[in-house]
Design a protein around this motif. Structure first.
Motif, PDB file in Angstrom:
ATOM      1  N   ALA A   5     -19.638 -58.444  95.214  1.00  0.00           N
ATOM      2  CA  ALA A   5     -18.720 -58.353  96.356  1.00  0.00           C
ATOM      3  C   ALA A   5     -17.315 -57.953  95.900  1.00  0.00           C
ATOM      4  O   ALA A   5     -16.649 -57.136  96.551  1.00  0.00           O
ATOM      5  CB  ALA A   5     -18.674 -59.682  97.104  1.00  0.00           C
ATOM      6  N   THR A   6     -16.860 -58.507  94.762  1.00  0.00           N
ATOM      7  CA  THR A   6     -15.515 -58.173  94.284  1.00  0.00           C
ATOM      8  C   THR A   6     -15.399 -56.700  93.900  1.00  0.00           C
ATOM      9  O   THR A   6     -14.299 -56.129  93.935  1.00  0.00           O
ATOM     10  CB  THR A   6     -15.130 -59.038  93.079  1.00  0.00           C
ATOM     11  OG1 THR A   6     -16.016 -58.765  91.974  1.00  0.00           O
ATOM     12  CG2 THR A   6     -15.180 -60.513  93.422  1.00  0.00           C
ATOM     13  N   VAL A   7     -16.533 -56.105  93.521  1.00  0.00           N
ATOM     14  CA  VAL A   7     -16.550 -54.683  93.166  1.00  0.00           C
ATOM     15  C   VAL A   7     -16.615 -53.802  94.416  1.00  0.00           C
ATOM     16  O   VAL A   7     -15.976 -52.739  94.482  1.00  0.00           O
ATOM     17  CB  VAL A   7     -17.745 -54.388  92.236  1.00  0.00           C
ATOM     18  CG1 VAL A   7     -17.923 -52.888  92.018  1.00  0.00           C
ATOM     19  CG2 VAL A   7     -17.567 -55.106  90.897  1.00  0.00           C
ATOM     20  N   VAL A  42     -11.508 -63.800  90.555  1.00  0.00           N
ATOM     21  CA  VAL A  42     -12.774 -64.132  89.883  1.00  0.00           C
ATOM     22  C   VAL A  42     -12.685 -63.857  88.387  1.00  0.00           C
ATOM     23  O   VAL A  42     -13.097 -64.673  87.559  1.00  0.00           O
ATOM     24  CB  VAL A  42     -13.945 -63.352  90.517  1.00  0.00           C
ATOM     25  CG1 VAL A  42     -15.219 -63.539  89.698  1.00  0.00           C
ATOM     26  CG2 VAL A  42     -14.170 -63.817  91.947  1.00  0.00           C
ATOM     27  N   SER A  43     -12.133 -62.711  88.014  1.00  0.00           N
ATOM     28  CA  SER A  43     -12.032 -62.379  86.589  1.00  0.00           C
ATOM     29  C   SER A  43     -11.035 -63.298  85.882  1.00  0.00           C
ATOM     30  O   SER A  43     -11.258 -63.707  84.742  1.00  0.00           O
ATOM     31  CB  SER A  43     -11.641 -60.914  86.403  1.00  0.00           C
ATOM     32  OG  SER A  43     -10.418 -60.617  87.054  1.00  0.00           O
ATOM     33  N   ALA A  44      -9.927 -63.647  86.556  1.00  0.00           N
ATOM     34  CA  ALA A  44      -8.957 -64.565  85.958  1.00  0.00           C
ATOM     35  C   ALA A  44      -9.576 -65.941  85.743  1.00  0.00           C
ATOM     36  O   ALA A  44      -9.310 -66.610  84.731  1.00  0.00           O
ATOM     37  CB  ALA A  44      -7.721 -64.666  86.848  1.00  0.00           C
ATOM     38  N   TYR A  45     -10.398 -66.381  86.669  1.00  0.00           N
ATOM     39  CA  TYR A  45     -11.093 -67.670  86.540  1.00  0.00           C
ATOM     40  C   TYR A  45     -11.965 -67.677  85.289  1.00  0.00           C
ATOM     41  O   TYR A  45     -12.011 -68.666  84.550  1.00  0.00           O
ATOM     42  CB  TYR A  45     -11.949 -67.912  87.785  1.00  0.00           C
ATOM     43  CG  TYR A  45     -12.805 -69.149  87.729  1.00  0.00           C
ATOM     44  CD1 TYR A  45     -12.239 -70.418  87.684  1.00  0.00           C
ATOM     45  CD2 TYR A  45     -14.199 -69.043  87.718  1.00  0.00           C
ATOM     46  CE1 TYR A  45     -13.041 -71.553  87.633  1.00  0.00           C
ATOM     47  CE2 TYR A  45     -15.003 -70.172  87.671  1.00  0.00           C
ATOM     48  CZ  TYR A  45     -14.406 -71.423  87.628  1.00  0.00           C
ATOM     49  OH  TYR A  45     -15.204 -72.548  87.573  1.00  0.00           O
ATOM     50  N   SER A  46     -12.632 -66.562  85.026  1.00  0.00           N
ATOM     51  CA  SER A  46     -13.466 -66.476  83.833  1.00  0.00           C
ATOM     52  C   SER A  46     -12.622 -66.399  82.565  1.00  0.00           C
ATOM     53  O   SER A  46     -12.865 -67.122  81.600  1.00  0.00           O
ATOM     54  CB  SER A  46     -14.377 -65.243  83.918  1.00  0.00           C
ATOM     55  OG  SER A  46     -15.095 -65.050  82.718  1.00  0.00           O
TER      56      SER A  46
END
Length: 481
Positions: A5-7, A42-46
């Motif tokens: 979804a983020t993509v 989402v990427s920052a969370y990872s």
């Protein structure tokens, strides 16, 4: 399917940006920026939380397998962060450019979301074929931007970009297909920790195909000829994305795929180190010789890709960590610099360095931000310093007491410092050639924000979280053992 979804959100909202751009490029720019926020979160969370996010079971041929780890998550994070900043920067520039070319900005914003979504998808997709599909989406979207909003002989430059980009992409695809025939369907680096994962065995042909294709995409020495033309003549918001975020895809593909199929006891890794050093030095020397500010930054990209390739080629945890960190530092630093070049184009109506000088007094905030951009490239008091320190550790671990090999590494750092600080001197200091003041607009705010973030990420706990979490992810992979 949060990752997918983020993509897809940037691609879907690009349609709204397209409609909005018919009336206002500012509204379109805000929509394009907002569309990237889910990917950023989402990427920052990872990356900062050290969390793996996996979707799908990696069983059989699953085209909807996605995974974000701190390593590939840092690439996706950079795409989102730089994409948001450039989207905010773009309205005043594209308004200026649309008047010059005689067409509205709607096509630019339509392709913007597909370009960024495609790049992000290439980093987070686990299925090899989907990686290729996302790369193609990004390439096609950027081709339209060069063709409709570029400078100079736009058609010739677009054809050059099309040919070189797709030669590289097709070579990578051929390497992926060889892995497919061997039963390897997924990006090897993203298979770590997955139960019953089938890892590829040594495959010299697949390695060479992926390596050469990726080096073309990185614009490494000898296959770099397309980059100075495309990046110099592309619309500047695209240049600010092509240079840091697109060309780095090649480095990721080498790290995440090619090195896994490197034949045992091969000398290729050693020669790749030498080649990376040569690329970095050559790019830096060519940058020093340029008088066109955008071509200078384009050759600087060649040099910076040498740094990133060196981190991968050193083939140890610190090297891989440095490569990911370089992608971030180069992304922010070069975005600042290309956006600065666009500010010059809008308000000074020149790209000629020799016609500049004393611009610190013309717009001090711009000068300060540009200095920070160069500090990122030189690895001084910015997130670029974190990547350079980690790379130095990786280099020392690789060569140990072979002290002669420290000379070319020192030459890389010296050349980068020379062209960076010489450009600062010529452009921003010296005799004043302007008595007026540059305007404060949205473009300037985006430039300053990008510089500020690159300084912020240098400070703990951000820098320590970045380096530690990426290192732990790579160390678990134990690829070099």
């Amino acid at each position: 399917m949060i990752i997918l979804a983020t993509v897809l959100i940037p691609m879907a909202l690009s349609l709204a940006a397209y409609a909005a751009a018919k009336k206002s490029p500012y509204t379109a720019g805000y929509i394009s920026a907002l569309a990237l926020i889910p990917l950023l979160v989402v990427s920052a969370y990872s990356v900062f939380g050290g969390v793996d996010i996996t979707e799908a079971a990696f069983q059989g041929f699953d085209i909807l397998a996605f995974r974000i780890t701190p390593f590939n998550g840092l690439f996706a994070f950079t795409v989102a962060l730089v994409g948001i900043l450039v989207a905010i920067y773009s309205p005043p520039y594209m308004e200026h450019r649309s008047q010059e070319v005689g067409r509205d900005t709607s096509l630019f914003y339509l392709t913007y979301g597909f370009f960024l979504g495609g790049l992000a998808g290439a980093f987070v997709a686990a299925n090899l074929i989907m990686v290729y599909v996302f790369i193609e989406i990004a390439l096609v979207a950027s081709l339209f931007q060069v063709l409709y909003y570029g400078y100079g002989d736009r058609v010739r430059i677009t054809v050059m970009y099309l040919v070189w980009s797709h030669v590289g992409a097709f070579l990578v695809l051929a390497g992926f297909l060889l892995l497919y025939l061997d039963g390897t369907y997924y990006v090897p680096l993203l298979l770590e920790g997955v139960e019953n994962a089938k890892f590829p065995g040594p495959n010299a042909v697949a390695f060479l195909l992926i390596l050469v294709g990726s080096l073309i995409k990185m614009a490494a020495l000898g296959v770099h000829m397309w980059l100075p033309y495309v990046h110099a003549e592309a619309p500047t918001p695209l240049s600010a994305l092509l240079s840091p975020v697109l060309v780095g895809v090649g480095g990721y593909l080498i790290a995440a795929t090619a090195m896994y199929v490197l034949p045992a006891d091969s000398e290729w890794a050693r020669w790749l180190v030498y080649y990376a050093v040569a690329t970095a030095i050559y790019g830096g020397l060519m940058a020093y010789l340029q008088k066109d500010v955008k071509r200078l930054f384009a050759y600087s990209t060649v040099s910076q890709m040498g740094y990133l390739l060196l981190g991968v080629a050193l083939f140890n945890p610190h090297g891989y960590t440095a490569a990911a960190l370089f992608y971030l530092s180069h992304g922010l630093g070069k975005a600042v610099l290309f956006m600065t070049a666009g500010y010059f184009i809008m308000h000074l109506h020149t790209r000629d360095i020799e016609k500049m000088g004393g611009l610190y007094g013309w717009r001090p905030e711009l000068a300060g931000a540009a200095v920070v951009g160069f500090l990122n490239l030189a690895g001084i008091l910015s997130v670029g310093m974190v990547s350079e320190i980690v790379l130095t550790v990786a280099y020392a671990k690789y060569f140990g007491k072979e002290y002669l090999f420290y000379i070319p590494y020192a030459a890389i750092l010296l050349v980068t410092g020379i062209y960076a600080f010489n450009t600062i001197r010529v452009v921003f200091f010296g005799p004043h050639k302007r008595e007026d003041k540059g305007p404060v607009d949205l473009a300037l705010l985006a430039i300053v924000a990008a510089a500020f973030i690159s300084l912020l990420l240098f400070l703990p706990p951000f820098s320590s979280a970045l380096a530690d979490n990426v290192y732990k992810t790579i160390e678990v992979a134990k690829l070099w053992k």
